[in-house]
Design a protein around this motif. Structure first.
Motif, PDB file in Angstrom:
ATOM      1  N   ASN A  49     -38.341  -4.844   8.093  1.00 14.50           N
ATOM      2  CA  ASN A  49     -38.581  -6.285   8.041  1.00 14.50           C
ATOM      3  C   ASN A  49     -40.021  -6.636   7.701  1.00 14.50           C
ATOM      4  O   ASN A  49     -40.419  -7.795   7.854  1.00 14.50           O
ATOM      5  N   VAL A  89     -36.646  -8.226   2.336  1.00 14.57           N
ATOM      6  CA  VAL A  89     -37.253  -9.338   3.061  1.00 14.57           C
ATOM      7  C   VAL A  89     -38.005 -10.280   2.112  1.00 14.57           C
ATOM      8  O   VAL A  89     -38.004 -11.499   2.325  1.00 14.57           O
ATOM      9  N   LEU A 122     -35.326 -12.129   0.221  1.00 18.49           N
ATOM     10  CA  LEU A 122     -34.801 -13.163   1.107  1.00 18.49           C
ATOM     11  C   LEU A 122     -35.698 -14.391   1.092  1.00 18.49           C
ATOM     12  O   LEU A 122     -35.210 -15.537   1.018  1.00 18.49           O
ATOM     13  N   SER A 167     -29.261 -17.092   4.184  1.00 14.59           N
ATOM     14  CA  SER A 167     -28.680 -16.871   5.516  1.00 14.59           C
ATOM     15  C   SER A 167     -27.690 -15.712   5.490  1.00 14.59           C
ATOM     16  O   SER A 167     -27.656 -14.891   6.417  1.00 14.59           O
ATOM     17  N   SER A 197     -29.636 -12.576   5.470  1.00 13.28           N
ATOM     18  CA  SER A 197     -30.192 -12.309   6.801  1.00 13.28           C
ATOM     19  C   SER A 197     -29.161 -11.634   7.695  1.00 13.28           C
ATOM     20  O   SER A 197     -29.480 -10.690   8.426  1.00 13.28           O
TER      21      SER A 197
END
Length: 291
Positions: free
Chosen positions: A226, A247, A250, A264, A267
């Protein structure tokens, strides 16, 4: 109230457990709701979308590249930090003059903001006036400047190197805790039996450090998987998305492209990947300890 109830360990840990569960499960519930909905770039839910957001992420050609790089990024940093951190920890565990100062110097990078560390490295790796190019030219390794962060062939390996360097202090801390728990009597007995340094490491140090190595692998994997600042502060996923990991991909989905539903969904997938890895690794480690 019965005194035995108040001293029951499950009762004692219940408040902390429910608080931790709320902190973890509530965001997951909200993420799941958004991931299964049609959401505009302003966060307004317009209807139920089912698994469309998940399918949209899988169909994005950038997703598989970011997933593969995340695997290389995580494995490279975690095992690189362990391979370097273990011998350094063993040296710092020895009794020598200045050991306390050496430990402080090794731990200092851990106290510095990761973003600030990445920015300093971005300056050092600058293709025109960076410290690395200047140093390499001075000692005659290169004749012309290398654009370390401007080309895919060198940018990602350099970012992995930075990741290893900033992960080593935490890893050494774990190993020093493990090494300090090994009784000196075992080493003295092994030396009396005529064991050499390699035999002592293989038969005593490594087996007794195995639980701490497992902790380092799991904790560093979660942390590195992360880790956002190094990639973002140095290249922002460039050039041409060649250094994007999940990440940073994202972040771009959610805040650059306004695809909040897709972000989302990603995630949730990242959380699932980490959860599955942790469960499998811990089960394999426990099985190995039982043998």
């Amino acid at each position: 109230m019965n005194r035995s109830v108040l001293t029951n360990p499950y009762v004692l840990i219940a408040p902390g457990f429910f608080l931790a569960a709320f902190i973890i499960l509530w965001p997951l519930y909200e993420l799941g709701t958004i991931a299964m909905s049609d959401v505009n770039r302003f966060g307004q839910i317009r209807g139920y979308a089912g698994f469309d957001n998940f399918l949209s992420v899988f169909r994005d050609p950038e997703f598989l590249g970011a997933l593969a790089r995340t695997g290389v990024w995580t494995l490279g940093i975690v095992f690189g930090a362990i391979l370097i951190g273990l011998p350094v920890a063993m040296i710092l565990n020895e009794d020598f003059y200045g050991r306390s100062v050496a430990r402080v110097i090794v731990m200092l990078p851990w106290a510095i903001s990761l973003t600030m560390t990445a920015i300093v490295w971005r300056w050092a790796l600058n293709g025109e006036s960076g410290l690395l190019n200047s140093g390499l030219r001075t000692i005659g390794v290169i004749d012309t400047n290398v654009q370390w962060l401007a080309q895919a062939a060198t940018a990602f390996p350099m970012q992995i190197m930075i990741g290893i360097l900033v992960t080593i202090p935490f890893t050494i801390t774990i190993f020093l805790g493990g090494l300090s728990s090994i009784p000196d009597d075992l080493y003295e007995a092994a030396k009396l039996e005529g064991a050499n340094g390699w035999q002592i490491f293989r038969e005593i140090t490594l087996p007794l450090l195995k639980p701490f190595i497992n902790i380092a692998v799991v904790m560093n994997t979660i942390y590195v998987f992360n880790s956002f600042p190094i990639i973002w502060a140095t290249t922002q996923g460039g050039p041409a998305n060649s250094t994007d990991i999940l990440v940073t991909y994202l972040y771009k989905l959610g805040f650059r492209f306004g695809r909040l539903g897709d972000a989302s969904a990603l995630s949730i997938m990242m959380f699932a990947l980490l959860l599955v890895f942790t469960i499998i690794y811990v089960r394999l480690a426990m099985r190995g300890d039982d043998k």
